[in-house]
Enzyme design. Structure first.
Site, mmCIF file in Angstrom:
data_model
loop_
_atom_site.group_PDB
_atom_site.id
_atom_site.type_symbol
_atom_site.label_atom_id
_atom_site.label_comp_id
_atom_site.label_asym_id
_atom_site.label_seq_id
_atom_site.Cartn_x
_atom_site.Cartn_y
_atom_site.Cartn_z
ATOM 1 N N HIS A 124 -18.259 26.329 -6.010
ATOM 2 C CA HIS A 124 -19.336 26.692 -5.073
ATOM 3 C C HIS A 124 -19.651 25.431 -4.251
ATOM 4 C CE1 HIS A 124 -23.596 27.629 -4.061
ATOM 5 N NE2 HIS A 124 -23.275 28.884 -4.263
ATOM 6 N N ASP A 201 -20.577 23.887 -14.040
ATOM 7 C CA ASP A 201 -21.422 24.784 -13.266
ATOM 8 C C ASP A 201 -21.336 26.155 -13.948
ATOM 9 O OD1 ASP A 201 -22.431 26.682 -11.581
ATOM 10 O OD2 ASP A 201 -21.339 26.013 -9.799
ATOM 11 N N GLN A 204 -22.681 31.407 -13.244
ATOM 12 C CA GLN A 204 -22.207 32.786 -13.398
ATOM 13 C C GLN A 204 -21.795 33.080 -14.839
ATOM 14 O OE1 GLN A 204 -22.617 34.855 -11.039
ATOM 15 N NE2 GLN A 204 -22.836 33.522 -9.258
ATOM 16 N N LYS A 227 -30.469 33.965 -11.536
ATOM 17 C CA LYS A 227 -29.286 34.789 -11.830
ATOM 18 C C LYS A 227 -29.317 35.295 -13.266
ATOM 19 C CE LYS A 227 -26.455 31.854 -8.856
ATOM 20 N NZ LYS A 227 -26.301 32.516 -7.569
ATOM 21 N N CYS A 370 -20.516 31.005 -0.393
ATOM 22 C CA CYS A 370 -20.546 29.547 -0.621
ATOM 23 C C CYS A 370 -19.264 29.032 -1.267
ATOM 24 C CB CYS A 370 -21.764 29.116 -1.429
ATOM 25 S SG CYS A 370 -23.319 29.500 -0.648
HETATM 26 N N1 PMP Z 1 -22.770 27.643 -8.531
HETATM 27 C C1 PMP Z 1 -22.416 28.938 -8.554
HETATM 28 C C2 PMP Z 1 -21.113 29.336 -9.199
HETATM 29 C C3 PMP Z 1 -23.241 29.885 -7.964
HETATM 30 O O1 PMP Z 1 -22.860 31.175 -7.964
HETATM 31 C C4 PMP Z 1 -24.460 29.467 -7.378
HETATM 32 C C5 PMP Z 1 -25.384 30.469 -6.725
HETATM 33 N N2 PMP Z 1 -24.799 31.200 -5.685
HETATM 34 C C6 PMP Z 1 -24.791 28.112 -7.386
HETATM 35 C C7 PMP Z 1 -23.925 27.232 -7.983
HETATM 36 C C8 PMP Z 1 -26.047 27.575 -6.770
HETATM 37 O O2 PMP Z 1 -27.175 28.016 -7.425
HETATM 38 P P1 PMP Z 1 -28.618 27.841 -6.767
HETATM 39 O O3 PMP Z 1 -28.503 28.346 -5.369
HETATM 40 O O4 PMP Z 1 -29.485 28.669 -7.599
HETATM 41 O O5 PMP Z 1 -28.970 26.413 -6.791
#
Ligand code: PMP
Length: 425
Positions: A124, A201, A204, A227, A370
């Site tokens: 991401h 990270d 998910q 999430k 993203c």
């Molecule tokens: N890493 C992953 C794999 C994500 O799916 C997301 C959220 N789309 C993020 C990081 C970022 O999380 P946040 O926007 O809550 O900081």
């Protein structure tokens, strides 16, 4: 057991009763943000009605109640992730802030000229950009683990990049676009063997299956509250205590100091050192309630239920002509994959499809999620992503597939008319 998941759970989630243009909402955008069950919504209300005050300050009863609720949420999260100590949990505003915190404290102190940072092509943006900013400041290099032919992480690519120059490995546990699960414990083992630290990270992963930071042996792990049935504005940074202890402070301010003088200050131990200012108290309390709710459902039950609905989703999508599904095929290759599928139609733009699906009451995401560099590798500017959670059902998948057929049919009924802009680009 899993028979209590899906339909029977839905009455706990008031927002699932919403109607979109008179049609029942089918919410398939859980990888972006999931919804909150009543016990979480009630925890927020209870907090503001009976416990609200600032934390760690003042000896009055409400301050003590707020502090107790906030710190007990920390303990719940620590137990949920199997951290060895509750002090290993830092509350942040989200996963993004957690990664930036590590890059700007540990990274600033430990990454130098010529050092290498390994990330993967499926990260991401939040696990790419903070490292790019650091690498640029420090003259370090970023290398990317590639995908294999099944659109999974290529472990041989990882092994070929790993060297004594590797100082840091940042890896996503479950890809938010490909849906693949990465072999984190093995990556940690090999990274530690060359002296590199590992940040996972797990945005998910944490909402969907049991994550044990102790067993993974990672140095840091981040997750987002929104999430995992919690609210926005709260995230978790887990760090091994001795690693957190070695990290310099990040934001300065109240709550993170031991003593302040006009010419210098001393700092508290973790996690307080990294929680300057008034924290997101209600959000943390709500996250604690979300963790309690997830525990009650049972993470193994959740994983089992989602495996069923996700293979059903994958199979139904796979039956539609002209769709390209991204990530490993769980049926042909026997891969377990997360309850999300990103895909494209050969002839219809993702944003057009999602706009018409919305008119059918179906909430899916269109865009690059993203993961722009990954989409470039996949040869697409963006994709549609349907992502499920434990309250979604096979009936909703049927409804989604029927709607998808209708929308695709509608587009194929439009006569070829070059030059006519439908206005959905
Ligand atoms: N890493 C992953 C794999 C994500 O799916 C997301 C959220 N789309 C993020 C990081 C970022 O999380 P946040 O926007 O809550 O900081």
């Amino acid at each position: 057991t899993s028979t209590t998941l899906g339909s029977p759970l839905r009455s706990d989630f008031p927002i699932l009763d919403e109607r979109i243009d008179g049609k029942p909402l089918v919410y398939f955008d859980n990888a972006a943000s999931s919804h909150m069950p009543k016990p979480v919504l009630e925890a927020i209300e209870r907090y503001y009605q009976h416990q609200h005050s600032n934390v760690h300050r003042g000896a009055h009863t409400l301050a003590l109640r707020a502090t107790e609720a906030f710190e007990s949420a920390r303990s719940s999260v620590a137990a949920f992730l199997n951290a060895r100590r509750r002090e290993e949990i830092v509350f942040t505003s989200g996963a993004t802030e957690g990664i930036n915190l590590v890059a700007q404290t540990w990274g600033e102190a430990n990454i130098g000229e010529g050092d290498e940072i390994i990330l993967s092509v499926m990260e991401h943006h939040s696990n790419i950009v903070p490292w790019q900013l650091l690498a640029k400041r420090k003259g370090a290099t970023i290398k990317y683990i590639q995908m294999d032919e099944n659109e999974c992480l290529d472990m041989s690519s990882f092994e070929s990049l790993l060297s004594p120059r590797t100082k840091m490995v940042g890896i996503v546990a479950v890809s938010n676009t490909l849906g693949c699960s990465n072999p984190i414990a093995e990556i940690v083992r090999q990274s530690h063997a060359v002296g590199a630290k590992v940040l996972v990270d797990a945005c998910q992963a944490v909402p969907h299956k049991k994550i044990d930071v102790n067993a993974l042996d990672c140095d840091w792990l981040v997750a987002s509250g929104h999430k995992m049935m919690g609210p926005t504005g709260i995230g978790v940074l887990y760090g091994k205590y001795e690693v957190l202890e070695s990290m310099p402070p990040w934001m300065g301010g109240g709550e993170m100091i031991e003593d302040v003088y006009f010419d210098h200050s001393t700092y508290l131990d973790p996690p307080s050192r990294f929680e300057a200012g008034t924290p997101p108290i209600a959000q943390a309390v709500a996250l604690g309630a979300a963790v309690d709710y997830l525990n009650k459902l049972g993470m193994d039950n959740i994983a089992e239920y989602e495996k069923d609905v996700s293979s059903y989703l994958y199979r139904r999508l796979g039956d539609i002509p002209d769709l390209r599904l991204y990530g490993p095929d769980p049926i042909a290759q026997g891969h377990s994959r997360a309850a999300l599928v990103a895909f494209n139609h050969d002839n219809i733009h993702a944003s057009d499809l999602s706009t018409f699906l919305d008119q059918e009451g179906i909430a899916v995401r269109a865009g690059h999620h993203c993961t722009q560099p990954l989409h470039r590798l996949l040869g697409a500017a963006g994709s549609i992503r349907a992502s499920l959670y434990v309250y979604n059902t096979r009936q909703e998948i049927d409804c989604f597939i029927d709607a998808l057929h209708r929308v695709i049919q509608m587009f194929s009924d439009i006569p070829e008319a070059p030059g006519i802009d439908l206005g959905f680009a």
